[in-house]
Design a protein around this motif. Sequence first.
Motif, PDB file in Angstrom:
ATOM      1  N   LEU A 301      13.302  -9.247  33.017  1.00 52.31           N
ATOM      2  CA  LEU A 301      13.184  -8.907  34.351  1.00 52.31           C
ATOM      3  C   LEU A 301      13.775  -6.917  34.680  1.00 52.31           C
ATOM      4  O   LEU A 301      13.114  -7.214  35.677  1.00 52.31           O
ATOM      5  N   ASP A 302      13.950  -6.490  33.724  1.00 54.20           N
ATOM      6  CA  ASP A 302      14.349  -5.416  33.756  1.00 54.20           C
ATOM      7  C   ASP A 302      15.186  -4.949  35.564  1.00 54.20           C
ATOM      8  O   ASP A 302      14.350  -3.745  35.852  1.00 54.20           O
ATOM      9  N   LEU A 303      16.526  -5.376  35.750  1.00 51.84           N
ATOM     10  CA  LEU A 303      16.666  -5.247  37.055  1.00 51.84           C
ATOM     11  C   LEU A 303      18.143  -4.869  36.719  1.00 51.84           C
ATOM     12  O   LEU A 303      18.507  -4.907  35.068  1.00 51.84           O
ATOM     13  N   ASP A 304      18.649  -4.018  37.837  1.00 45.50           N
ATOM     14  CA  ASP A 304      20.041  -3.628  37.518  1.00 45.50           C
ATOM     15  C   ASP A 304      20.777  -3.744  38.912  1.00 45.50           C
ATOM     16  O   ASP A 304      19.849  -3.942  39.565  1.00 45.50           O
ATOM     17  N   ALA A 305      22.092  -3.808  38.909  1.00 46.66           N
ATOM     18  CA  ALA A 305      22.513  -3.820  40.206  1.00 46.66           C
ATOM     19  C   ALA A 305      24.069  -3.768  40.011  1.00 46.66           C
ATOM     20  O   ALA A 305      24.433  -3.378  38.984  1.00 46.66           O
ATOM     21  N   LYS A 306      24.890  -2.561  41.174  1.00 54.35           N
ATOM     22  CA  LYS A 306      26.227  -2.518  41.121  1.00 54.35           C
ATOM     23  C   LYS A 306      26.835  -2.920  41.717  1.00 54.35           C
ATOM     24  O   LYS A 306      26.190  -3.263  42.549  1.00 54.35           O
ATOM     25  N   ILE A 307      27.989  -2.996  41.460  1.00 52.37           N
ATOM     26  CA  ILE A 307      29.166  -3.499  42.682  1.00 52.37           C
ATOM     27  C   ILE A 307      29.412  -3.366  43.269  1.00 52.37           C
ATOM     28  O   ILE A 307      29.265  -1.303  43.172  1.00 52.37           O
ATOM     29  N   PRO A 308      28.675  -2.728  44.730  1.00 54.63           N
ATOM     30  CA  PRO A 308      29.172  -2.382  45.857  1.00 54.63           C
ATOM     31  C   PRO A 308      30.479  -1.306  45.922  1.00 54.63           C
ATOM     32  O   PRO A 308      32.017  -2.420  45.932  1.00 54.63           O
ATOM     33  N   GLU A 309      30.358  -0.306  46.753  1.00 51.90           N
ATOM     34  CA  GLU A 309      31.503   0.527  46.640  1.00 51.90           C
ATOM     35  C   GLU A 309      32.240   0.301  48.152  1.00 51.90           C
ATOM     36  O   GLU A 309      33.512   0.965  48.989  1.00 51.90           O
ATOM     37  N   LYS A 310      31.341   0.061  49.049  1.00 50.82           N
ATOM     38  CA  LYS A 310      31.603  -0.083  50.295  1.00 50.82           C
ATOM     39  C   LYS A 310      31.543  -1.651  50.880  1.00 50.82           C
ATOM     40  O   LYS A 310      30.624  -2.476  50.440  1.00 50.82           O
ATOM     41  N   PRO A 311      32.709  -1.991  51.448  1.00 55.69           N
ATOM     42  CA  PRO A 311      33.405  -1.497  52.437  1.00 55.69           C
ATOM     43  C   PRO A 311      35.037  -1.514  51.194  1.00 55.69           C
ATOM     44  O   PRO A 311      34.749  -2.016  50.215  1.00 55.69           O
ATOM     45  N   PHE A 312      35.806  -0.381  51.361  1.00 56.54           N
ATOM     46  CA  PHE A 312      36.773   0.065  50.974  1.00 56.54           C
ATOM     47  C   PHE A 312      37.499  -0.786  51.176  1.00 56.54           C
ATOM     48  O   PHE A 312      37.982  -0.431  52.743  1.00 56.54           O
ATOM     49  N   VAL A 313      38.201  -1.605  50.851  1.00 60.07           N
ATOM     50  CA  VAL A 313      39.683  -2.788  51.069  1.00 60.07           C
ATOM     51  C   VAL A 313      41.177  -1.928  50.426  1.00 60.07           C
ATOM     52  O   VAL A 313      40.217  -2.637  48.952  1.00 60.07           O
ATOM     53  N   PRO A 314      42.036  -2.042  50.685  1.00 59.23           N
ATOM     54  CA  PRO A 314      42.773  -1.318  50.461  1.00 59.23           C
ATOM     55  C   PRO A 314      43.726  -2.835  50.041  1.00 59.23           C
ATOM     56  O   PRO A 314      43.798  -3.638  50.826  1.00 59.23           O
ATOM     57  N   PRO A 315      44.485  -3.008  48.734  1.00 56.20           N
ATOM     58  CA  PRO A 315      45.859  -3.819  48.757  1.00 56.20           C
ATOM     59  C   PRO A 315      46.650  -3.797  49.701  1.00 56.20           C
ATOM     60  O   PRO A 315      47.528  -2.931  49.816  1.00 56.20           O
ATOM     61  N   MET A 316      47.751  -5.309  49.113  1.00 59.44           N
ATOM     62  CA  MET A 316      48.995  -4.865  50.401  1.00 59.44           C
ATOM     63  C   MET A 316      50.136  -3.328  49.485  1.00 59.44           C
ATOM     64  O   MET A 316      49.929  -4.191  47.886  1.00 59.44           O
ATOM     65  N   VAL A 317      50.869  -3.619  50.157  1.00 58.23           N
ATOM     66  CA  VAL A 317      51.733  -2.642  49.022  1.00 58.23           C
ATOM     67  C   VAL A 317      53.156  -3.109  49.620  1.00 58.23           C
ATOM     68  O   VAL A 317      53.856  -2.540  47.935  1.00 58.23           O
ATOM     69  N   LYS A 318      52.849  -3.992  49.836  1.00 60.71           N
ATOM     70  CA  LYS A 318      54.868  -4.472  50.586  1.00 60.71           C
ATOM     71  C   LYS A 318      54.552  -6.678  49.835  1.00 60.71           C
ATOM     72  O   LYS A 318      53.851  -7.046  50.742  1.00 60.71           O
ATOM     73  N   PHE A 319      55.993  -6.435  49.380  1.00 60.73           N
ATOM     74  CA  PHE A 319      56.030  -8.545  49.236  1.00 60.73           C
ATOM     75  C   PHE A 319      57.264  -8.568  49.453  1.00 60.73           C
ATOM     76  O   PHE A 319      57.782  -8.155  48.841  1.00 60.73           O
ATOM     77  N   GLN A 320      57.548  -9.315  50.689  1.00 60.24           N
ATOM     78  CA  GLN A 320      58.920  -9.916  50.936  1.00 60.24           C
ATOM     79  C   GLN A 320      59.995  -8.137  50.820  1.00 60.24           C
ATOM     80  O   GLN A 320      60.621  -8.322  50.661  1.00 60.24           O
ATOM     81  N   GLY A 321      59.193  -7.386  51.172  1.00 66.37           N
ATOM     82  CA  GLY A 321      59.819  -6.341  51.663  1.00 66.37           C
ATOM     83  C   GLY A 321      60.335  -5.718  49.994  1.00 66.37           C
ATOM     84  O   GLY A 321      60.429  -4.446  50.278  1.00 66.37           O
ATOM     85  N   GLU A 322      59.700  -5.333  49.630  1.00 63.86           N
ATOM     86  CA  GLU A 322      59.713  -5.111  47.992  1.00 63.86           C
ATOM     87  C   GLU A 322      58.109  -4.581  47.554  1.00 63.86           C
ATOM     88  O   GLU A 322      57.307  -5.164  48.200  1.00 63.86           O
ATOM     89  N   PRO A 323      58.461  -3.384  47.152  1.00 64.97           N
ATOM     90  CA  PRO A 323      57.189  -2.821  46.890  1.00 64.97           C
ATOM     91  C   PRO A 323      56.015  -3.487  46.251  1.00 64.97           C
ATOM     92  O   PRO A 323      56.865  -4.582  44.985  1.00 64.97           O
ATOM     93  N   LEU A 324      55.136  -3.310  46.052  1.00 62.19           N
ATOM     94  CA  LEU A 324      54.239  -4.626  45.767  1.00 62.19           C
ATOM     95  C   LEU A 324      54.098  -3.894  43.741  1.00 62.19           C
ATOM     96  O   LEU A 324      53.882  -2.654  43.403  1.00 62.19           O
ATOM     97  N   SER A 325      53.861  -4.939  42.836  1.00 66.11           N
ATOM     98  CA  SER A 325      54.216  -3.712  41.693  1.00 66.11           C
ATOM     99  C   SER A 325      52.805  -5.203  40.487  1.00 66.11           C
ATOM    100  O   SER A 325      52.220  -6.277  41.512  1.00 66.11           O
ATOM    101  N   HIS A 326      52.328  -4.893  39.464  1.00 66.56           N
ATOM    102  CA  HIS A 326      51.061  -6.001  38.801  1.00 66.56           C
ATOM    103  C   HIS A 326      52.131  -7.119  38.880  1.00 66.56           C
ATOM    104  O   HIS A 326      51.267  -7.933  38.875  1.00 66.56           O
ATOM    105  N   GLU A 327      52.862  -7.155  38.335  1.00 64.49           N
ATOM    106  CA  GLU A 327      53.767  -8.598  37.718  1.00 64.49           C
ATOM    107  C   GLU A 327      54.057  -9.374  39.423  1.00 64.49           C
ATOM    108  O   GLU A 327      53.059 -10.574  38.687  1.00 64.49           O
TER     109      GLU A 327
END
Length: 513
Positions: A301-327
């Motif tokens: 079908l010769d189609l294309d689409a990209k992941i929308p860049e908007k809106p930008f949604v920031p992640p939470m930065v702390k959990f239970q008072g501790e900085p959020l890590s990948h783990e």
Amino acid sequence: MNFLKLPPPLHLHLLLNHNHRSLSFHPHTHRNRTFTLPSFFRQKSTSPKRIISSILQTGDGVTSDSDSCSTEHDNLSSVVRIVAVVGEGALSPLKSASWLDVMIHTAERLKWVDDQYDMLVFTDNISDSNQNLQRELTTSNILLVVSVTNPEPVEWIQRYSQKIPNVVCFDSSPALQNKLGGSLVNKKTKETAKTISESWIRYNSDDIRFCLLLIINSYIKPVPILKNLRAQGFSTLNCMVKNCGIQVLNCLLDPNCRKALQCLNECSPVDQVCNYQCIASYESPILEEFSLCVLQKHNCLDLDAKIPEKPFVPPMVKFQGEPLSHEIAEDLFVGWLGKMEWSWRVVAGQNPAYDQFPCQYQLFYRGKAKGSFWYEPVFQVKTLDGKLVWRRRKYRVKRGKVAGTFYFSVLDNGVVSNESWTIVDVADDLSWGLFHYSGAARVAGQSYTGAVLVSLDGKYPNDSEKDGLLSALGRCYIKEWELFDNEIGKVHELEISGFEPLIFAARKTTASQ
């Protein structure tokens, strides 16, 4: 012998013995029977097979034969100016949110598509906004009228909207006439009018915005995210037959796969709700092989689409008072799995195509390979014939650059979707969480955004959590009235036919990967 050929118009003709059922929507008595390809394979628009009462009629119910717009993009103005007039105090079907709030939010969401799209919203209290509204109407190219019935504002709108080329009215006085491309609804604009009507009456924020984007794309200037409305004609079919002839033939000969294509034929090619309901209702290995070859491997079908860049949604930065890590972020996704049979149950979601299911469970887990992480949603679908069936997908998950962000990928019925997920917020006691996503199925030409509200038992957070939830939704630019509630409470988690084997299979997967 069965074989495929490609005469015009763009149909696949399949010669069958008389003991086969006809592959056409309308039965034929001839041996040469026609199967019409889904709408996204066709170059020209055709009217839907079902009868739909269009909202977009002219005021007197008579369509115009005038053709003041010779081509859909004669007016490629760089500025899109939309004016919306809503009934003062009028409530919408979106959880009784006012139409004023819905339209103001729509104006904000249009900016995600293009910063140059300007939309101003007024109430029909003409005495308060007369001069401002009159000034804006002189430069607008779209007028949207919603829930305006009082004679005085109706007469005022009639007087000052005569030179506006596109006027669409919903739930308003029949004295107000609709126009598309500079003329009343006629043969040339009827198909666009039907698509607008079908989308509007679903009453969700995505479809309301789509109605305006469709008008812009059809009569003002091209909208990039709607560039995939139609595929290329013969090049598409030649690609299918050259590279995927066996898969196409197998699909056409299989009753279930054939139903899927027939179902898709009645969907607008950009209607993700309709398309996904068809796929989820009739999914099968044969349909997956068809899509994998035609779309994913060869992009016929010769189609294309990209992941929308908007809106930008920031992640939470702390959990239970501790900085959020990948783990820690991964632990939040894993959630209740181990103590329960699932990580989370979905309470509600924002996307009408991918979040609106009667019941949905999420399973997040770490794999055996170092750094591997997986996501398996198990969700219930109401098929088009009214049955409730369970479906399951499997996503590969990788960490993003910032803790709390992730990249998901999945092969869904033969088509790869890539998504960016964000953990927006999770309560300290894991009583609820909010996850946002943006994604694209590139070869299907579809991009999308959404969010899911989750909890342990699928119940809505209590009133004490209200402020935190609204704050998290605000960071996603989502209003609470946009959420679709799952039908929680009507079913018990392990008593639904077909659910327990899926959970058991998912648990085996977590143990083996």
